[in-house]
Scaffold this motif. Structure first.
Motif, PDB file in Angstrom:
ATOM      1  N   PHE A  34       0.831  -1.202   0.000  1.00  0.00           N
ATOM      2  CA  PHE A  34       0.000   0.000   0.000  1.00  0.00           C
ATOM      3  C   PHE A  34       0.870   1.259   0.000  1.00  0.00           C
ATOM      4  N   LEU A  35       1.895   1.283   0.865  1.00  0.00           N
ATOM      5  CA  LEU A  35       2.781   2.449   0.926  1.00  0.00           C
ATOM      6  C   LEU A  35       3.586   2.599  -0.362  1.00  0.00           C
ATOM      7  N   SER A  36       3.993   1.471  -0.923  1.00  0.00           N
ATOM      8  CA  SER A  36       4.788   1.520  -2.144  1.00  0.00           C
ATOM      9  C   SER A  36       3.989   2.026  -3.334  1.00  0.00           C
ATOM     10  N   LEU A  37       2.711   1.651  -3.394  1.00  0.00           N
ATOM     11  CA  LEU A  37       1.891   1.999  -4.550  1.00  0.00           C
ATOM     12  C   LEU A  37       1.183   3.341  -4.398  1.00  0.00           C
ATOM     13  N   THR A  38       0.896   3.739  -3.165  1.00  0.00           N
ATOM     14  CA  THR A  38       0.109   4.959  -2.968  1.00  0.00           C
ATOM     15  C   THR A  38       0.862   6.053  -2.222  1.00  0.00           C
ATOM     16  N   GLY A  39       1.984   5.716  -1.618  1.00  0.00           N
ATOM     17  CA  GLY A  39       2.714   6.707  -0.827  1.00  0.00           C
ATOM     18  C   GLY A  39       3.596   7.599  -1.681  1.00  0.00           C
ATOM     19  N   GLY A  40       4.275   8.502  -0.986  1.00  0.00           N
ATOM     20  CA  GLY A  40       5.179   9.409  -1.657  1.00  0.00           C
ATOM     21  C   GLY A  40       6.559   8.805  -1.846  1.00  0.00           C
ATOM     22  N   PRO A  41       7.507   9.604  -2.330  1.00  0.00           N
ATOM     23  CA  PRO A  41       8.864   9.092  -2.578  1.00  0.00           C
ATOM     24  C   PRO A  41       9.550   8.564  -1.324  1.00  0.00           C
ATOM     25  N   VAL A  42       9.305   9.206  -0.179  1.00  0.00           N
ATOM     26  CA  VAL A  42       9.964   8.771   1.058  1.00  0.00           C
ATOM     27  C   VAL A  42       9.488   7.382   1.465  1.00  0.00           C
ATOM     28  N   SER A  43       8.179   7.182   1.468  1.00  0.00           N
ATOM     29  CA  SER A  43       7.644   5.873   1.867  1.00  0.00           C
ATOM     30  C   SER A  43       8.075   4.784   0.896  1.00  0.00           C
ATOM     31  N   ARG A  44       8.137   5.099  -0.390  1.00  0.00           N
ATOM     32  CA  ARG A  44       8.576   4.104  -1.369  1.00  0.00           C
ATOM     33  C   ARG A  44      10.045   3.735  -1.155  1.00  0.00           C
TER      34      ARG A  44
END
Length: 230
Positions: free
Chosen positions: A39-49
């Protein structure tokens, strides 16, 4: 020889129950980590990815046994240092069961992230484009379009990860947990028939593997995409 196996069979079956408990709890934890990471990888920002990518790269690059020993011994030291600094507790002993379960969940959480991320990318592009054209945000796109189809596409990968996870549970015997391998080893060492009791452990793992394969085949056929179920 059959009488000898019967003598130690209750001990080995108790270990099998421990192995199954570690496997099921670890699978549950890894699924939770995998869903959150995807979820974080697909919907988060650059930091979370970047955080998710660093996590998956680190976990997949270090041997499972090394990580388990780090969690067991290092985790216990870390928890007790926090207690010493804060004064909230004097000494806490991290159980082998807890350390083994958490470490396997974290290890396979990294693989589950890639499984769910790949499943999300398998969702037809036309549906994604329609959602974007409708004005859905990345998070709503995930929850409204990707999420309802995610599990069906991910089931084959989850099944593969489960089979590998089951074998990885044998590592908990190294940190002293009395699982199937540990108890089989003790029976073999006591009776001086190590080959026999390691064979018993192998047979039990094979039974679990075959049953698991049947279950996941049924789930994939029942809940997977129609083109995969045929």
């Amino acid at each position: 020889m059959i009488d000898l196996v019967k003598l130690y069979l209750p001990l080995i079956l108790r270990g099998t129950a421990v192995t199954a408990s570690v496997a099921v709890l670890s699978l549950s934890g890894s699924l939770a980590v995998g869903l959150l990471g995807a979820f974080l990888s697909l919907t988060g920002g650059p930091v979370s990815r970047r955080i998710v990518n660093a996590y998956t790269t680190l976990i997949r690059g270090v041997p499972d046994l090394v990580l388990m020993l780090l969690f067991y011994f290092g985790g216990q030291m870390f928890v007790n240092q926090i207690g010493t600094v804060t004064g909230l507790w004097n000494f806490v002993e991290v159980s082998a069961f807890g350390a083994g379960t958490v470490s396997i969940a974290i290890i396979f959480g990294a693989y589950m992230i890639e499984t769910f991320r790949g499943a999300a990318l398998a969702v037809p592009k036309g549906q994604i484009e329609a959602g974007l054209a409708y004005g859905l945000s990345r998070r709503r796109l995930f929850t409204r379009i990707i999420w309802p189809q995610l599990l069906g596409y991910a089931l084959p990968g989850i099944g593969n990860n489960w089979q590998i996870l089951m074998k990885t549970t044998a590592l908990v015997s190294v940190i002293g947990l009395q699982d199937m391998v540990y108890n089989s080893f003790q029976a073999g060492r006591t009776s001086r028939h190590m080959f026999v009791f390691m064979g018993v452990a192998m047979g039990l793992y094979m039974v679990i593997t075959v049953i698991s394969g049947i279950v996941f085949h049924f789930l994939t056929k029942r809940f997977g995409p129609r083109e995969r179920a045929r």
